[in-house]
Design a protein around this motif. Structure first.
Motif, PDB file in Angstrom:
ATOM      1  N   TRP A  90       0.900  -0.934  -0.081  1.00  0.00           N
ATOM      2  CA  TRP A  90       0.305   0.047  -0.014  1.00  0.00           C
ATOM      3  C   TRP A  90       0.934   1.456   0.426  1.00  0.00           C
ATOM      4  CZ3 TRP A  90      -4.172   2.108  -1.147  1.00  0.00           C
ATOM      5  CH2 TRP A  90      -3.850   3.041  -0.868  1.00  0.00           C
ATOM      6  N   LYS A  91       1.933   1.216   0.681  1.00  0.00           N
ATOM      7  CA  LYS A  91       2.865   2.428   0.214  1.00  0.00           C
ATOM      8  C   LYS A  91       3.651   2.829  -0.947  1.00  0.00           C
ATOM      9  CE  LYS A  91       6.808   4.788   2.976  1.00  0.00           C
ATOM     10  NZ  LYS A  91       7.938   3.976   4.439  1.00  0.00           N
ATOM     11  N   GLU A 102     -21.800   2.739   0.152  1.00  0.00           N
ATOM     12  CA  GLU A 102     -20.888   3.089   1.759  1.00  0.00           C
ATOM     13  C   GLU A 102     -19.712   1.259   1.480  1.00  0.00           C
ATOM     14  OE1 GLU A 102     -22.316   4.810   4.480  1.00  0.00           O
ATOM     15  OE2 GLU A 102     -22.876   6.199   4.052  1.00  0.00           O
ATOM     16  N   ASN A 103     -19.961   0.970   0.051  1.00  0.00           N
ATOM     17  CA  ASN A 103     -18.856  -0.541   0.478  1.00  0.00           C
ATOM     18  C   ASN A 103     -17.411  -0.458  -0.244  1.00  0.00           C
ATOM     19  OD1 ASN A 103     -18.540  -3.352   1.016  1.00  0.00           O
ATOM     20  ND2 ASN A 103     -19.382  -3.833  -0.094  1.00  0.00           N
ATOM     21  N   LEU A 120      -9.220   2.038   5.884  1.00  0.00           N
ATOM     22  CA  LEU A 120     -10.445   2.914   5.008  1.00  0.00           C
ATOM     23  C   LEU A 120     -10.510   3.588   4.650  1.00  0.00           C
ATOM     24  CD1 LEU A 120     -12.124   0.455   4.079  1.00  0.00           C
ATOM     25  CD2 LEU A 120     -14.200   0.283   5.993  1.00  0.00           C
ATOM     26  N   GLU A 121     -10.374   4.265   6.262  1.00  0.00           N
ATOM     27  CA  GLU A 121     -10.920   6.471   5.638  1.00  0.00           C
ATOM     28  C   GLU A 121      -9.981   6.903   4.706  1.00  0.00           C
ATOM     29  OE1 GLU A 121     -13.313   7.985   6.812  1.00  0.00           O
ATOM     30  OE2 GLU A 121     -14.879   5.958   7.499  1.00  0.00           O
ATOM     31  N   ILE A 137      -9.714   7.310  -3.128  1.00  0.00           N
ATOM     32  CA  ILE A 137     -11.014   7.087  -4.386  1.00  0.00           C
ATOM     33  C   ILE A 137     -12.293   8.276  -4.451  1.00  0.00           C
ATOM     34  CG2 ILE A 137     -13.526   5.947  -4.364  1.00  0.00           C
ATOM     35  CD1 ILE A 137     -12.041   3.083  -3.259  1.00  0.00           C
ATOM     36  N   GLU A 138     -12.538   9.080  -3.260  1.00  0.00           N
ATOM     37  CA  GLU A 138     -12.980  10.170  -3.111  1.00  0.00           C
ATOM     38  C   GLU A 138     -12.107  11.234  -4.365  1.00  0.00           C
ATOM     39  OE1 GLU A 138     -15.803  10.197   0.813  1.00  0.00           O
ATOM     40  OE2 GLU A 138     -14.068  11.118   0.551  1.00  0.00           O
TER      41      GLU A 138
END
Length: 460
Positions: free
Chosen positions: A238-239, A365-366, A382-383, A389-390
């Motif tokens: 992820w990093k 919201e999934n 997750l946040e 994604i937003e």
């Protein structure tokens, strides 16, 4: 010296030395001459005075004599000559140093690229010109074994130069008209001056007939798509993925806003993002759409790009702004997060393209279902994923004006306290029923839903 023999001696000070100074000078000279007195003749010199003795007369008897030639004669060296020589040498060295500094300053001044518009590209520092035969030999005559990539702009080969440096060589075919050649050379000169840590550097070029070879720095970890979808899928944690997003955004911001002319890439996609030894991203092929004539593109139309990544206003209407790259960047972000291609329809229960899937999961919201299953859940929050994604959905807004600039995207990615993002669902991915339901909604209402306030970003 024999007993009873006569001794002749003289001492003299320069006129500018006073009586006290003369006495001190002669005392020093006397001490120096006592250190190793010869048997028959001795001389000593100090700054401002001279002393000599001998068992033979060195002046004519009963006559007035000019002392100057005697002071210069013999084995001793006058202090004045020594000091003059030293000062002259120092002055000569200082002159040489000054000339060297002037030469270095003038060289740097000549090498500094001019800042101006595209018409000033001919005043920029030009790329290195390689011999065609050397590049041909470096790539084993452009053999299939040396090929490391291919695309609408041309094939790419790995090459080993005579000095041991590994490079990437791209073969292009350009029009043979003199105007096309002049435009091409001007653009190559311009792009060779684009230098940023997140852009692949153009090292030089070579021309032979209608064929042009572009020489780039070689990226050891190949392209991003091979690590997301190919045999090396799952390599990136992820990093590393987040750093790739930020590096891409910075590279595009430089092309759009920081270089002295705005360069729109027009073909941002995962295969055009290369990774170095440390998996740092470098955008490749920037400016190639400017280099090639209009009849060279990925598809039969006149636009240069790849369908799926290309913004709808450019693909359909030919409207080209830097927001076209912003849209493509948003698509690549979704690919990085999900590990899925833009045209991947694996998501069940119904087949959906990546952008459509991302919107439905976001609205429901999934978004966790969008994250690549090969990522370790302990590596990300997750946040944080939801926020990125937003940002990606914000970049893919229908209206180009609703998309952020790439410098604003960098700020959004790195800021933890930026304004809330509320992207609006693009109309071009709505189903027919959704479109009918929304026909009664005014465009102003749709615009009010969309996007983070750009004035808020500027205020930050």
């Amino acid at each position: 010296m024999a007993a009873g023999a006569g001794v002749y001696a003289m001492a003299q000070c320069v006129e500018t030395v006073g009586a006290g100074g003369c006495a001190q000078c002669l005392e020093v000279a006397s001490s120096n001459i006592d250190l190793c007195p010869p048997n028959s003749d001795g001389r000593a010199v100090d700054v401002g005075c001279f002393m000599r003795y001998s068992d033979k007369p060195f002046f004519p008897a009963n006559e007035t004599a000019d002392l100057a030639p005697y002071l210069r004669s013999g084995k001793s060296t006058e202090k004045g000559a020594i000091v003059g020589g030293i000062l002259g040498g120092v002055a000569f060295l200082l002159l040489l140093g000054l000339l060297a500094l002037l030469w270095i300053w003038q060289s740097k001044k000549l090498q500094k690229p001019w800042r101006g518009d595209i018409l000033g590209a001919t005043e920029l520092q030009g790329p290195t010109n390689f011999y065609y035969r050397d590049l041909k030999a470096a790539t084993n005559n452009f053999s299939e074994k040396s090929k490391i990539g291919e695309g609408g702009f041309g094939d790419v080969f790995k090459g080993l130069l005579k000095n041991g440096k590994i490079v990437a060589v791209k073969r292009l075919s350009v029009m043979q008209t003199s105007r096309a050649k002049e435009d091409f050379e001007s653009e190559v000169k311009l792009i060779s001056n684009v230098q940023h840590r997140n852009l692949v550097r153009l090292l030089g070029c070579s021309r032979k007939g209608s064929e042009c070879l572009l020489v780039y720095e070689y990226m050891a970890n190949s392209s991003l798509d091979k690590l997301l979808f190919g045999e090396r899928r799952g390599t990136l944690n992820w990093k590393q993925r987040f750093n790739i997003m930020v590096g891409m955004a910075r590279g595009l911001a430089y092309l759009h806003q920081e270089f002295h002319v705005c360069i729109i890439h027009r073909d941002i996609k995962s295969s055009n993002v290369l990774l170095d030894d440390d998996f740092q991203p470098k955008i490749a092929d920037f400016g190639l759409a400017r280099l090639l004539p209009d009849d060279h593109s990925h598809v039969s139309t006149r636009f240069a790009g790849t369908l799926g990544y290309t913004a709808p206003e450019y693909a359909i209407q030919g409207q080209l702004t830097e927001k076209v790259d912003t849209y493509s960047f948003g698509i690549v972000i979704l690919e990085i997060i999900s590990g899925r291609k833009i045209n991947d329809t694996r998501l069940e229960p119904e087949a959906q393209y990546l952008l459509e899937s991302a919107w439905k999961l976001y609205e429901n919201e999934n978004v966790i279902k969008l994250v690549d299953e090969l990522l370790d859940h302990d590596e990300y929050m997750l946040e944080e994923v939801k926020r990125i994604i937003e940002i990606a959905l914000l970049c893919t807004q229908s209206a180009p004006a609703s998309r952020p600039t790439m410098s604003e995207v960098v700020m959004l990615l790195l800021s933890r306290n930026s304004p809330e993002i509320q992207p609006a669902r693009p109309t071009f991915i709505d189903s027919a029923s959704r479109v009918q339901d929304e026909t009664s909604v005014s465009s102003s209402s749709s615009a009010s839903k969309a996007t983070v306030s750009m004035s808020q970003l500027s205020a930050r």
